[in-house]
Scaffold this active site. Structure first.
Site, PDB file in Angstrom:
ATOM      1  N   ARG A   1      36.769  34.059  47.493  1.00 54.12           N
ATOM      2  CA  ARG A   1      37.440  35.093  46.681  1.00 54.12           C
ATOM      3  C   ARG A   1      36.390  35.966  46.009  1.00 54.12           C
ATOM      4  O   ARG A   1      36.546  37.169  45.898  1.00 54.12           O
ATOM      5  CB  ARG A   1      38.341  34.439  45.649  1.00 54.12           C
ATOM      6  CG  ARG A   1      39.741  34.175  46.128  1.00 54.12           C
ATOM      7  CD  ARG A   1      39.835  33.414  47.441  1.00 54.12           C
ATOM      8  NE  ARG A   1      41.195  33.136  47.798  1.00 54.12           N
ATOM      9  CZ  ARG A   1      41.864  32.046  47.393  1.00 54.12           C
ATOM     10  NH1 ARG A   1      41.265  31.112  46.681  1.00 54.12           N
ATOM     11  NH2 ARG A   1      43.104  31.878  47.763  1.00 54.12           N
TER      12      ARG A   1
ATOM     13  N   ASP B   1      38.556  32.028  53.329  1.00 52.47           N
ATOM     14  CA  ASP B   1      39.912  32.299  52.827  1.00 52.47           C
ATOM     15  C   ASP B   1      40.256  33.730  53.213  1.00 52.47           C
ATOM     16  O   ASP B   1      39.494  34.394  53.938  1.00 52.47           O
ATOM     17  CB  ASP B   1      39.984  32.070  51.296  1.00 52.47           C
ATOM     18  CG  ASP B   1      41.360  31.583  50.866  1.00 52.47           C
ATOM     19  OD1 ASP B   1      42.337  32.291  51.138  1.00 52.47           O
ATOM     20  OD2 ASP B   1      41.448  30.501  50.272  1.00 52.47           O
TER      21      ASP B   1
ATOM     22  N   HIS C   1      45.585  30.740  54.767  1.00 54.71           N
ATOM     23  CA  HIS C   1      44.395  31.250  54.062  1.00 54.71           C
ATOM     24  C   HIS C   1      43.339  31.701  55.074  1.00 54.71           C
ATOM     25  O   HIS C   1      42.141  31.581  54.830  1.00 54.71           O
ATOM     26  CB  HIS C   1      43.810  30.179  53.125  1.00 54.71           C
ATOM     27  CG  HIS C   1      44.681  29.900  51.939  1.00 54.71           C
ATOM     28  ND1 HIS C   1      44.632  30.638  50.792  1.00 54.71           N
ATOM     29  CD2 HIS C   1      45.642  28.963  51.735  1.00 54.71           C
ATOM     30  CE1 HIS C   1      45.524  30.173  49.912  1.00 54.71           C
ATOM     31  NE2 HIS C   1      46.144  29.162  50.466  1.00 54.71           N
TER      32      HIS C   1
ATOM     33  N   GLU D   1      49.348  25.484  51.570  1.00 51.33           N
ATOM     34  CA  GLU D   1      50.143  26.700  51.357  1.00 51.33           C
ATOM     35  C   GLU D   1      50.410  27.508  52.623  1.00 51.33           C
ATOM     36  O   GLU D   1      50.367  28.737  52.593  1.00 51.33           O
ATOM     37  CB  GLU D   1      49.456  27.589  50.304  1.00 51.33           C
ATOM     38  CG  GLU D   1      49.324  26.908  48.949  1.00 51.33           C
ATOM     39  CD  GLU D   1      48.649  27.762  47.900  1.00 51.33           C
ATOM     40  OE1 GLU D   1      49.163  27.823  46.786  1.00 51.33           O
ATOM     41  OE2 GLU D   1      47.579  28.368  48.201  1.00 51.33           O
TER      42      GLU D   1
ATOM     43  N   TRP E   1      38.584  27.904  41.558  1.00 47.33           N
ATOM     44  CA  TRP E   1      39.028  29.021  42.399  1.00 47.33           C
ATOM     45  C   TRP E   1      38.564  30.298  41.719  1.00 47.33           C
ATOM     46  O   TRP E   1      38.555  30.358  40.483  1.00 47.33           O
ATOM     47  CB  TRP E   1      40.556  28.998  42.555  1.00 47.33           C
ATOM     48  CG  TRP E   1      41.046  27.717  43.146  1.00 47.33           C
ATOM     49  CD1 TRP E   1      41.591  26.658  42.484  1.00 47.33           C
ATOM     50  CD2 TRP E   1      40.981  27.333  44.523  1.00 47.33           C
ATOM     51  NE1 TRP E   1      41.883  25.648  43.372  1.00 47.33           N
ATOM     52  CE2 TRP E   1      41.530  26.029  44.625  1.00 47.33           C
ATOM     53  CE3 TRP E   1      40.542  27.958  45.684  1.00 47.33           C
ATOM     54  CZ2 TRP E   1      41.620  25.347  45.833  1.00 47.33           C
ATOM     55  CZ3 TRP E   1      40.642  27.278  46.887  1.00 47.33           C
ATOM     56  CH2 TRP E   1      41.179  25.996  46.967  1.00 47.33           C
ATOM     57  N   THR E   2      38.236  31.308  42.514  1.00 52.55           N
ATOM     58  CA  THR E   2      37.530  32.432  41.872  1.00 52.55           C
ATOM     59  C   THR E   2      38.233  33.786  42.013  1.00 52.55           C
ATOM     60  O   THR E   2      37.584  34.823  41.922  1.00 52.55           O
ATOM     61  CB  THR E   2      36.080  32.530  42.409  1.00 52.55           C
ATOM     62  OG1 THR E   2      36.127  32.741  43.814  1.00 52.55           O
ATOM     63  CG2 THR E   2      35.285  31.290  42.073  1.00 52.55           C
ATOM     64  N   GLU E   3      39.540  33.777  42.220  1.00 58.42           N
ATOM     65  CA  GLU E   3      40.230  35.077  42.247  1.00 58.42           C
ATOM     66  C   GLU E   3      39.881  35.885  40.985  1.00 58.42           C
ATOM     67  O   GLU E   3      39.559  37.067  41.064  1.00 58.42           O
ATOM     68  CB  GLU E   3      41.757  34.881  42.287  1.00 58.42           C
ATOM     69  CG  GLU E   3      42.300  34.411  43.614  1.00 58.42           C
ATOM     70  CD  GLU E   3      42.439  32.895  43.663  1.00 58.42           C
ATOM     71  OE1 GLU E   3      41.651  32.199  42.974  1.00 58.42           O
ATOM     72  OE2 GLU E   3      43.308  32.409  44.395  1.00 58.42           O
TER      73      GLU E   3
END
Ligand code: ACM
Ligand code: ZN
Length: 640
Positions: free
Chosen positions: A183, A212, A286, A353, A490-492
């Site tokens: 991300r 991703d 993803h 997901e 997680w790095t969104e």
């Protein structure tokens, strides 16, 4: 390394129970001492006297093991950086830090445990394996003044450490952090910096989320498009999730990837600090960066761009076509190179997901379901994971995946990383599978760690105390199957490395203690006291961290037949809380919260709050709109 740790873990636990009673007593007696080691060691006694580290101090070992020599070099560099001293390695009977690799194993120490004895003339660390000696050195650094962590030389410090006897060993063999480098891309130097930070708190696994929808981050030599196209996206700045999609022909300067040479350097850097790298290639969902690079791999076969952090593509068409043979040919090539590159015995295949709607519509997927007598798309996903497990195993590796891989039936040898709570892990363990626990509400480092009004935007909530109080072994399962756990970043919403640090620390210290320290040794207020002694070390090391544990927590609740009241609390006990309703900045001359719920005066729209300790501000001021509290009330329907 891992298997031996795991085998030994439970016999260790038995001996810990005995030792723990003693530890608690001895630490209480010495409560005034400022020794503040995280994660808390199993047993520690403090004695009178100090060892003085100086320019004549020696570091030596009875072993010529390469890993021990490497640890000695690492330690010499650490010491030189902050003290300016250049320790020599010639053995001596005094002023010596002696690393003893046991000739005959001390079974109570297992593979990663150590003893550390500091007297006024000598320091002795013993261990069965080099990893234990390294952890002993990490503990030793925490006995020295905080300036020892400084990135440059500090003068006029008395480099002394108290005389102690420590015996220490980890509770779990799997103690990980996950860094999402897809991300947002983090450079090799930043990843190495992250590894250094992890090593201080005795983590031993860095899980890299390498692929991703927003970027493919590892060179695969047989598939050059992956990094030519998949590693790059259009540049957007601001609030993740709202960005405009790529325009036709727009340049894609944002991103990056690790060449295999870069990754070898990262792996070596981590190995030198007894950290293994777990690679994750997230499939079948993803997978937009992969699909953007090789468009024939999705069910729709439409052209896509690497996502830049917004809507603008059919969100769910990030899923590989599992009825297409090319998908497996591609994955075979990818896992061949991943397996050759990463020495760790596991490969993480994601599995989370997956939107399965395209499989329902796709002739290839439908044909596969008919041919294989698969009743539904869950079974189709399970078919895919089992096939990928065969590919991974054909390269000599073991498969690990997120808990969705349970859906439709678990692959025969799969290890499950439980993230949607503990239930997936419990179900997997009940089937005899190994589990790594990472339930989002305790372990996700991308969540808010304090009042959202006082934090950069993200989602959810996981306070420091939530992480600290989490217990990774559920009552109902065979604890031998719980390998350990991780914290996952997680790095969104993490666009730069300083913010990655802020989100990680101190929560990852709480988790380090969950995964390393004996359960009976855990105590929140004792942890907070030790944590406060760690902050100057992070300052000295230029590591950013969150102080949200000092901030006020707002708890609105309805008062019968009336409006609503707000209770103000803090995670850290003993703070004074001051507030205003008139939009001014509160200080210790403002109204003081006395424990009784307070009500908004007519016309007031905002409650401003700050916390103090000993007459000095300690938390950040939080300006809370009334609307936000009202919305919370509607969510909770709480009545006093
Ligand atoms: C996940 O958080 N989707 C594993
Ligand atoms: Zn398909």
């Amino acid at each position: 390394m891992l298997n031996m740790n795991l085998k030994s873990k439970f016999s260790a636990l038995r001996s810990y129970v005995l030792l723990c009673c003693f530890t608690l007593i001895s630490l209480n007696v010495l409560a005034g001492d400022s020794i503040s080691i995280i994660p808390k060691p199993l047993v520690m006694h403090v004695h009178n006297g100090h060892f003085v580290l100086n320019n004549a101090t020696i570091i030596s070992s009875n072993s010529s093991d390469k890993e021990v020599a490497q640890s000695i070099n690492w330690f010499i560099k650490q010491i030189a950086t902050s003290t300016g001293y250049h320790l020599s390695t010639k053995r001596s009977s005094k002023n010596d830090i002696n690393l003893v690799l046991n000739k005959r194993a001390d079974t109570s120490l297992h593979d990663e445990g150590y003893t550390l004895k500091v007297s006024s003339s000598m320091v002795t660390i013993t261990a069965n394996k080099p990893a234990g000696l390294f952890y002993g050195l990490q503990t030793l650094l925490q006995l020295l003044p905080p300036q020892i962590a400084s990135v440059s030389e500090v003068k006029n410090v008395s480099w002394t450490m108290p005389c102690v006897d420590i015996k220490d060993a980890p509770r779990f063999g799997w103690r990980g952090l996950m860094l999402d480098v897809s991300r947002h891309f983090f450079t090799k130097q930043e990843v190495e910096e992250y590894i250094d930070q992890m090593a201080r708190y005795k983590y031993n696994i860095l899980h890299l989320h390498l692929a991703d929808d927003q970027g493919w981050r590892i060179e695969i030599k047989s598939l050059p498009e992956l990094t030519k196209i998949g590693a790059w996206r259009v540049k957007r700045t601001g609030r993740w999730g709202t960005f405009l999609p790529a325009l036709a022909g727009e340049p894609t300067p944002d991103g990056g990837f690790y060449t295999q040479e870069d990754m070898k350097e990262i792996i070596k850097y981590a190995q030198d600090r007894f950290i293994s790298i777990l690679p994750e290639i997230d499939v079948p969902a993803h997978s937009l960066a992969l699909i953007a690079s090789y468009p024939n791999l999705s069910c729709t076969q439409l052209p896509y761009s690497v996502n830049a952090g917004g809507k603008g593509y059919e969100r769910n068409d990030n899923v590989l076509c599992v009825g297409n043979d090319s998908t497996y040919t591609m994955l075979d090539k990818i896992f061949t190179e991943i397996a050759a590159l990463f020495p760790f015995p596991y490969i993480h295949i994601g599995g989370d997901e997956a939107y399965k709607g395209f499989w329902d519509q796709c002739p290839k997927c439908q044909k596969l379901m008919a041919d294989e007598h698969l009743k539904n798309v869950d079974e189709l996903q399970s078919y895919f994971v089992k096939k990928v497990e065969k590919i991974v195993e054909s390269k000599g590796k073991k498969l690990i995946g997120w808990d969705e891989i349970l859906e439709g039936g678990l692959a025969p040898n799969a290890t499950v990383m439980s993230w949607r709570g503990m239930s997936g892990g419990i179900a997997a363990a009940k089937m005899g599978h190994k589990v790594v626990m990472t339930p989002w509400d305790y372990c996700y480092l991308d969540l808010y760690q304090g009042e959202p009004e006082g934090e950069p935007p993200t989602y959810g909530l996981c306070r420091l105390s939530d992480s600290y109080n989490y217990e990774p072994v559920p009552d109902s399962v065979n604890e031998n199957l719980i390998l350990g756990g991780q914290g996952n970043l997680w790095t969104e919403s993490v666009p730069n490395f300083r913010h990655a640090e802020y989100m990680t620390w101190p929560r990852a210290m709480a988790l380090a203690e969950v995964y390393w320290s004996a359960k009976a040794n855990k105590n929140w207020s004792d942890f907070v006291n030790r944590l406060e002694e760690q902050f100057p070390r992070l300052d000295a090391a230029n590591v950013k961290y969150s102080r949200s544990m000092y901030n006020a927590i707002f708890e609105p609740a309805r008062i019968k037949n009336s409006d609503f009241g707000v209770t103000l609390t803090t995670e850290v006990k003993g703070l004074d809380i001051y507030y205003t309703f008139d939009q001014t900045n509160p200080d210790n001359f403002s109204l003081k919260f006395d424990g009784k719920p307070i009500q908004f005066p007519v016309g007031a729209t905002q409650l401003n709050v700050i916390t103090y300790r000993d007459g000095k501000p300690i938390g950040e001021q939080i300006n809370m709109p009334k609307d936000v509290l009202v919305k919370r009330l509607d969510e909770k329907h709480h009545v006093y």
